[in-house]
Design a protein around this motif. Structure first.
Motif, short mmCIF file in Angstrom:
data_model
loop_
_atom_site.label_atom_id
_atom_site.label_comp_id
_atom_site.label_asym_id
_atom_site.label_seq_id
_atom_site.Cartn_x
_atom_site.Cartn_y
_atom_site.Cartn_z
N LEU A 123 44.01 107.84 49.48
CA LEU A 123 42.77 107.85 50.24
C LEU A 123 41.70 108.60 49.47
O LEU A 123 42.00 109.55 48.75
N THR A 124 40.46 108.17 49.67
CA THR A 124 39.34 108.93 49.10
C THR A 124 39.13 110.17 49.95
O THR A 124 39.67 110.29 51.06
N TYR A 157 34.53 103.13 56.96
CA TYR A 157 35.70 103.90 56.53
C TYR A 157 36.91 103.61 57.40
O TYR A 157 38.03 103.50 56.90
N ARG A 158 36.69 103.46 58.70
CA ARG A 158 37.80 103.13 59.61
C ARG A 158 38.40 101.78 59.22
O ARG A 158 39.62 101.63 59.17
N ALA A 159 37.55 100.79 58.91
CA ALA A 159 38.04 99.46 58.50
C ALA A 159 38.86 99.56 57.21
O ALA A 159 39.91 98.91 57.09
N ARG A 160 38.40 100.36 56.26
CA ARG A 160 39.16 100.56 55.02
C ARG A 160 40.54 101.17 55.32
O ARG A 160 41.55 100.75 54.76
N LEU A 161 40.55 102.17 56.19
CA LEU A 161 41.81 102.80 56.57
C LEU A 161 42.74 101.80 57.26
O LEU A 161 43.94 101.79 57.00
N MET A 162 42.16 100.98 58.11
CA MET A 162 42.98 99.99 58.82
C MET A 162 43.62 99.01 57.83
O MET A 162 44.78 98.64 57.98
N ARG A 163 42.85 98.61 56.80
CA ARG A 163 43.42 97.73 55.78
C ARG A 163 44.53 98.44 55.01
O ARG A 163 45.59 97.87 54.77
N LYS A 164 44.28 99.68 54.59
CA LYS A 164 45.27 100.42 53.80
C LYS A 164 46.56 100.66 54.57
O LYS A 164 47.64 100.70 53.99
N PHE A 165 46.44 100.84 55.89
CA PHE A 165 47.62 101.11 56.71
C PHE A 165 48.10 99.87 57.47
O PHE A 165 48.97 99.97 58.32
N ASN A 166 47.49 98.73 57.17
CA ASN A 166 47.86 97.46 57.80
C ASN A 166 47.90 97.60 59.32
O ASN A 166 48.87 97.23 59.98
N ALA A 171 44.04 102.41 67.59
CA ALA A 171 45.22 103.08 68.14
C ALA A 171 46.42 102.92 67.21
O ALA A 171 47.17 103.88 66.98
N GLU A 172 46.58 101.73 66.66
CA GLU A 172 47.68 101.48 65.73
C GLU A 172 47.48 102.29 64.45
O GLU A 172 48.42 102.84 63.89
N LEU A 173 46.22 102.40 63.99
CA LEU A 173 45.92 103.20 62.81
C LEU A 173 46.30 104.67 63.03
O LEU A 173 46.97 105.28 62.21
N VAL A 174 45.88 105.20 64.17
CA VAL A 174 46.19 106.60 64.48
C VAL A 174 47.71 106.79 64.54
O VAL A 174 48.24 107.76 64.00
#
Length: 180
Positions: A123-124, A157-166, A171-174
């Motif tokens: 992560l950045t 940034y949330r969208a990038r995180l969601m992609r990185k964590f599939n 809620a699924e990201l968290v």
């Protein structure tokens, strides 16, 4: 063994630091072990050595100063960096000794969360900050205000995180950020 304040400081089950102007004045062995270094190498150093990047160190200091100024206390979960470069989740709690000068002097505790919450993706710095605030349950607007960026930028940034964590949802990201 006689129990006194110094012994309690040294034997505390969490990392403890006494600071002045974000410089480590003293720390216990638990902190040194957590960051995989020696107490002697930490004392006299800036807190910056504990952060993944200099930017994160600066932004965190700017973000927490008004909170410390208002309440003298601050706590969050953030990604920190061990001396060997490994990144890990850490719960940090601190108290300013003077409300009007939040970084002048303080006492801080550090709890290693890596056994419960491993760092699973590259992560950045900004992604790490957004992830930490998402875990706290903050909205995009609240995160944007805390980080001094727009809520739309937070959404990127949330969208990038969601992609990185599939993850399909926040809620699924968290859940994935918290998963062991």
């Amino acid at each position: 063994m006689e129990l006194d304040y110094r012994t309690a400081f040294e034997l505390a089950p969490v990392g403890l630091v006494i600071s002045r102007q974000r410089i480590i004045v003293d720390c216990n062995q638990a902190l040194a072990e957590m960051f995989r270094t020696s107490r002697e190498l930490l004392v006299g150093q800036s807190f910056q050595v504990l952060y993944p990047t200099a930017d994160e160190f600066e932004r965190t200091g700017e973000r927490i100063a008004p909170i410390l100024n208002a309440s003298e206390r601050y706590a969050d979960d953030r990604i920190m960096k061990r001396a060997d470069g490994e990144l890990f989740w850490c719960h940090v709690t601190g108290r300013a000794m003077q409300r009007e000068a939040p970084h002048a002097a303080g006492i801080w505790s550090f709890e290693d969360l890596s056994s419960r919450r491993p760092v699973k993706a590259e992560l950045t710095g900004r992604e790490r900050e957004v992830a930490a605030l998402l875990i706290e349950g903050r909205t995009s607007k609240q995160i944007g205000k805390a980080l001094d960026i727009s809520h739309r930028t937070v959404d990127i940034y949330r969208a990038r995180l969601m992609r990185k964590f599939n993850a399909a949802t926040t809620a699924e990201l968290v859940q994935r950020l918290l998963a062991a």
